[in-house]
Design a protein around this motif. Structure first.
Motif, PDB file in Angstrom:
ATOM      1  N   THR A   3       0.819  -1.208   0.000  1.00 32.64           N
ATOM      2  CA  THR A   3       0.000   0.000   0.000  1.00 32.64           C
ATOM      3  C   THR A   3       0.854   1.260   0.000  1.00 32.64           C
ATOM      4  OG1 THR A   3      -0.119   0.227   2.422  1.00 32.64           O
ATOM      5  CG2 THR A   3      -1.755  -1.208   1.348  1.00 32.64           C
ATOM      6  N   GLY A   4       2.124   1.120   0.414  1.00 35.65           N
ATOM      7  CA  GLY A   4       2.997   2.284   0.522  1.00 35.65           C
ATOM      8  C   GLY A   4       2.865   2.998   1.847  1.00 35.65           C
ATOM      9  N   MET A   5       1.983   2.533   2.719  1.00 33.64           N
ATOM     10  CA  MET A   5       1.808   3.169   4.021  1.00 33.64           C
ATOM     11  C   MET A   5       2.705   2.507   5.059  1.00 33.64           C
ATOM     12  SD  MET A   5      -2.336   3.751   4.265  1.00 33.64           S
ATOM     13  CE  MET A   5      -2.762   2.039   3.944  1.00 33.64           C
ATOM     14  N   PRO A   6       3.167   3.247   6.054  1.00 31.08           N
ATOM     15  CA  PRO A   6       3.966   2.643   7.120  1.00 31.08           C
ATOM     16  C   PRO A   6       3.106   1.672   7.929  1.00 31.08           C
ATOM     17  CG  PRO A   6       3.411   4.913   7.673  1.00 31.08           C
ATOM     18  CD  PRO A   6       2.999   4.714   6.251  1.00 31.08           C
ATOM     19  N   ALA A   7       3.762   0.705   8.545  1.00 30.40           N
ATOM     20  CA  ALA A   7       3.039  -0.330   9.276  1.00 30.40           C
ATOM     21  C   ALA A   7       2.190   0.245  10.404  1.00 30.40           C
ATOM     22  CB  ALA A   7       4.032  -1.345   9.838  1.00 30.40           C
TER      23      ALA A   7
ATOM     24  N   VAL B 192      -8.558  -4.420   5.525  1.00 30.68           N
ATOM     25  CA  VAL B 192      -8.886  -4.462   4.092  1.00 30.68           C
ATOM     26  C   VAL B 192      -9.479  -3.139   3.639  1.00 30.68           C
ATOM     27  CG1 VAL B 192     -10.423  -5.520   2.394  1.00 30.68           C
ATOM     28  CG2 VAL B 192      -9.191  -6.968   4.022  1.00 30.68           C
ATOM     29  N   GLU B 193     -10.439  -2.630   4.380  1.00 25.17           N
ATOM     30  CA  GLU B 193     -11.106  -1.384   3.994  1.00 25.17           C
ATOM     31  C   GLU B 193     -10.123  -0.208   3.997  1.00 25.17           C
ATOM     32  OE1 GLU B 193     -14.855   1.465   5.413  1.00 25.17           O
ATOM     33  OE2 GLU B 193     -14.464  -0.452   6.432  1.00 25.17           O
ATOM     34  N   TYR B 194      -9.313  -0.125   5.032  1.00 21.25           N
ATOM     35  CA  TYR B 194      -8.368   0.989   5.156  1.00 21.25           C
ATOM     36  C   TYR B 194      -7.317   0.931   4.048  1.00 21.25           C
ATOM     37  CZ  TYR B 194      -5.669   4.510   7.758  1.00 21.25           C
ATOM     38  OH  TYR B 194      -5.020   5.663   8.159  1.00 21.25           O
ATOM     39  N   ALA B 195      -6.784  -0.261   3.811  1.00 20.52           N
ATOM     40  CA  ALA B 195      -5.736  -0.406   2.797  1.00 20.52           C
ATOM     41  C   ALA B 195      -6.240  -0.020   1.418  1.00 20.52           C
ATOM     42  CB  ALA B 195      -5.226  -1.849   2.788  1.00 20.52           C
ATOM     43  N   ASN B 196      -7.452  -0.417   1.089  1.00 24.10           N
ATOM     44  CA  ASN B 196      -7.984  -0.142  -0.243  1.00 24.10           C
ATOM     45  C   ASN B 196      -8.504   1.283  -0.387  1.00 24.10           C
ATOM     46  OD1 ASN B 196      -8.044  -2.726  -2.060  1.00 24.10           O
ATOM     47  ND2 ASN B 196      -8.537  -3.442   0.005  1.00 24.10           N
ATOM     48  N   GLU B 197      -8.733   1.961   0.730  1.00 21.83           N
ATOM     49  CA  GLU B 197      -9.164   3.362   0.666  1.00 21.83           C
ATOM     50  C   GLU B 197      -7.982   4.320   0.638  1.00 21.83           C
ATOM     51  OE1 GLU B 197     -11.993   6.612   3.047  1.00 21.83           O
ATOM     52  OE2 GLU B 197     -11.923   4.498   3.698  1.00 21.83           O
ATOM     53  N   TYR B 198      -6.945   4.017   1.430  1.00 18.26           N
ATOM     54  CA  TYR B 198      -5.844   4.956   1.577  1.00 18.26           C
ATOM     55  C   TYR B 198      -4.533   4.494   0.927  1.00 18.26           C
ATOM     56  CZ  TYR B 198      -8.944   7.069   5.034  1.00 18.26           C
ATOM     57  OH  TYR B 198     -10.016   7.654   5.663  1.00 18.26           O
ATOM     58  N   GLY B 199      -4.470   3.252   0.481  1.00 20.33           N
ATOM     59  CA  GLY B 199      -3.249   2.765  -0.136  1.00 20.33           C
ATOM     60  C   GLY B 199      -3.052   3.312  -1.546  1.00 20.33           C
ATOM     61  N   ASP B 200      -1.865   3.128  -2.091  1.00 18.74           N
ATOM     62  CA  ASP B 200      -1.548   3.560  -3.449  1.00 18.74           C
ATOM     63  C   ASP B 200      -2.553   2.947  -4.424  1.00 18.74           C
ATOM     64  OD1 ASP B 200      -0.514   4.148  -5.916  1.00 18.74           O
ATOM     65  OD2 ASP B 200       1.464   3.294  -5.544  1.00 18.74           O
TER      66      ASP B 200
ATOM     67  N   ALA C  84      -3.891  -1.414  -6.050  1.00 18.25           N
ATOM     68  CA  ALA C  84      -5.155  -2.018  -5.632  1.00 18.25           C
ATOM     69  C   ALA C  84      -5.596  -3.121  -6.610  1.00 18.25           C
ATOM     70  CB  ALA C  84      -6.223  -0.938  -5.522  1.00 18.25           C
ATOM     71  N   PRO C  85      -6.347  -4.114  -6.137  1.00 20.23           N
ATOM     72  CA  PRO C  85      -6.857  -4.257  -4.769  1.00 20.23           C
ATOM     73  C   PRO C  85      -5.815  -4.883  -3.837  1.00 20.23           C
ATOM     74  CG  PRO C  85      -7.662  -6.069  -6.086  1.00 20.23           C
ATOM     75  CD  PRO C  85      -6.890  -5.180  -7.017  1.00 20.23           C
ATOM     76  N   TYR C  86      -5.917  -4.520  -2.568  1.00 18.60           N
ATOM     77  CA  TYR C  86      -5.039  -5.087  -1.547  1.00 18.60           C
ATOM     78  C   TYR C  86      -5.779  -6.164  -0.757  1.00 18.60           C
ATOM     79  CZ  TYR C  86      -2.308  -0.994  -2.732  1.00 18.60           C
ATOM     80  OH  TYR C  86      -1.599  -0.044  -3.422  1.00 18.60           O
ATOM     81  N   PHE C  87      -5.014  -7.124  -0.252  1.00 15.03           N
ATOM     82  CA  PHE C  87      -5.591  -8.265   0.466  1.00 15.03           C
ATOM     83  C   PHE C  87      -6.646  -8.949  -0.401  1.00 15.03           C
ATOM     84  CE2 PHE C  87      -4.360  -5.289   3.942  1.00 15.03           C
ATOM     85  CZ  PHE C  87      -3.353  -6.067   4.498  1.00 15.03           C
ATOM     86  N   SER C  88      -6.231  -9.320  -1.581  1.00 20.47           N
ATOM     87  CA  SER C  88      -7.129  -9.981  -2.526  1.00 20.47           C
ATOM     88  C   SER C  88      -6.642 -11.396  -2.808  1.00 20.47           C
ATOM     89  CB  SER C  88      -7.193  -9.187  -3.837  1.00 20.47           C
ATOM     90  OG  SER C  88      -7.903  -9.899  -4.818  1.00 20.47           O
ATOM     91  N   PHE C  89      -7.566 -12.348  -2.881  1.00 19.22           N
ATOM     92  CA  PHE C  89      -7.217 -13.720  -3.225  1.00 19.22           C
ATOM     93  C   PHE C  89      -7.175 -13.949  -4.728  1.00 19.22           C
ATOM     94  CE2 PHE C  89      -8.979 -15.670   0.989  1.00 19.22           C
ATOM     95  CZ  PHE C  89      -7.875 -15.177   1.661  1.00 19.22           C
TER      96      PHE C  89
END
Length: 339
Positions: free
Chosen positions: A153-157, A193-201, A205-210
């Motif tokens: 996502t590019g966000m810090p942990a 999941v919601e936060y990563a896909n809203e605020y991530g690069d 996207a999508p993040y945490f996807s199977f």
């Protein structure tokens, strides 16, 4: 309508026709020469089970569990094969049959050991491995996948703590790469999941996807963890005598040809029939109603009877025609008794 099925033959020829299991109850070879095909010693049990274990692994889901019955030394010889095929040891249950298991006098000068009155039933789960990226054949542990997806996502942990509304539990538990790692509960995972896909690069996207097309859903995430229904007061020592009363299935087996038996009415049908109470304990702990139970080495299909009693669905196999017929008779009568 029945909720059980028995295949007459080797389970290896039937696995591909069965629905994916929630739990597998294995009560096969012990390495004591107890039936045609059972090795005389436990030394080669790993090889005896290998093809079955490989098949279980192919057809299992991340939530599939295994109850492996055997002697202590028999299990010890099979354990490395289970580990090599992605099964994760959880705990070992000891069935204590009690002093009544000691038949007659024990000549200590000849036997030179304490009488053995136990067997083990060892519980395994699947090692939670996921593709490193959607479509990849390279699998990594779920804890690596979780951290890797967040890093994408590019966000810090530390932003994961904000996502979950906690001080540091998200990074300390769910992103830990050691033995302190925790499987994120569904509500927590959905926040990540919601936060990563809203605020991530957006480019990643999508993040945490199977599947690489949409984020994992709550239902999909719930299905990555095995069922565990805790039973208060139950420990891993199972005190229960060997069956001698009404539960002991009669109509014994008399050999009429190699690997073929015919029923009589003289004595017990099976030398090591498992108590339904213990089989039901395992089924209750590791499944929900309507879940699928596999019993690849059926015998008298005590595991399948337990499944039927508890509203689960079972798939079993038995190579011996005599035992196959007795198990079919037993399951048919048991299902009728419930209605």
């Amino acid at each position: 309508m029945t909720n059980w099925s028995i295949y007459h033959g080797n389970a290896l020829d039937a696995y591909h026709t069965w629905e994916a299991p929630q739990t597998i109850i294995s009560d096969g070879a012990y390495g004591v020469g107890g039936f045609p095909g059972d090795p005389r010693t436990p030394d080669d049990l790993g090889e005896w089970y290998r093809e079955h274990i490989e098949a279980w692994s192919r057809h299992a889901t991340l939530a599939t569990t295994l109850w492996f019955w055997n002697t202590e030394v028999g299990w010890a010889n099979v354990h490395p094969v289970l580990i090599a095929n992605g099964w994760q040891y959880e705990f070992c249950n000891t069935w204590n049959k009690g002093i009544g298991q000691v038949a007659g006098n024990v000549n200590s000068r000849t036997i030179r050991r304490f009488p053995v009155v136990t067997e083990v039933c060892v519980f395994y789960t699947r090692v939670p491995r996921l593709p490193v990226s959607a479509g990849s054949k390279h699998l990594v542990h779920m804890k690596q996948w979780l951290l890797s997806e967040w890093k994408r996502t590019g966000m810090p942990a530390r932003r994961a703590n904000e996502a979950c509304g906690v001080k540091n539990a998200a990074t300390r538990k769910y992103f830990d790469q050691g033995w302190l790692w925790y499987w994120p509960p569904v509500d927590i995972m959905m926040k990540l999941v919601e936060y990563a896909n809203e605020y991530g690069d957006p480019d990643g996207a999508p993040y945490f996807s199977f599947d690489g097309e949409k984020p994992v859903t709550a239902e999909q995430w719930e299905a990555t963890r095995s069922v565990w229904n805790h039973q208060h007061g139950v420990t891993n020592v199972w005190d229960h005598p060997s069956l001698r009363g009404e539960e002991r299935f009669r109509g014994s087996m008399v050999r009429s040809a190699p690997r073929t038996y015919k029923p009589t009415t003289m004595s017990a049908s099976h030398l090591n029939q498992k108590p339904l109470a213990l089989m039901e304990r395992a089924v209750k702990a590791s499944t929900l109603e309507t879940d699928v139970v596999w019993e690849p080495f059926g015998g008298l299909c005590s595991g399948s009877v337990a499944a039927v009693n508890l509203g689960r669905r079972s798939f079993a196999a038995e190579v011996d025609l005599g035992f196959y017929k007795l198990a079919t008779e037993r399951l048919t009568a048991q299902q009728r008794s419930l209605f």
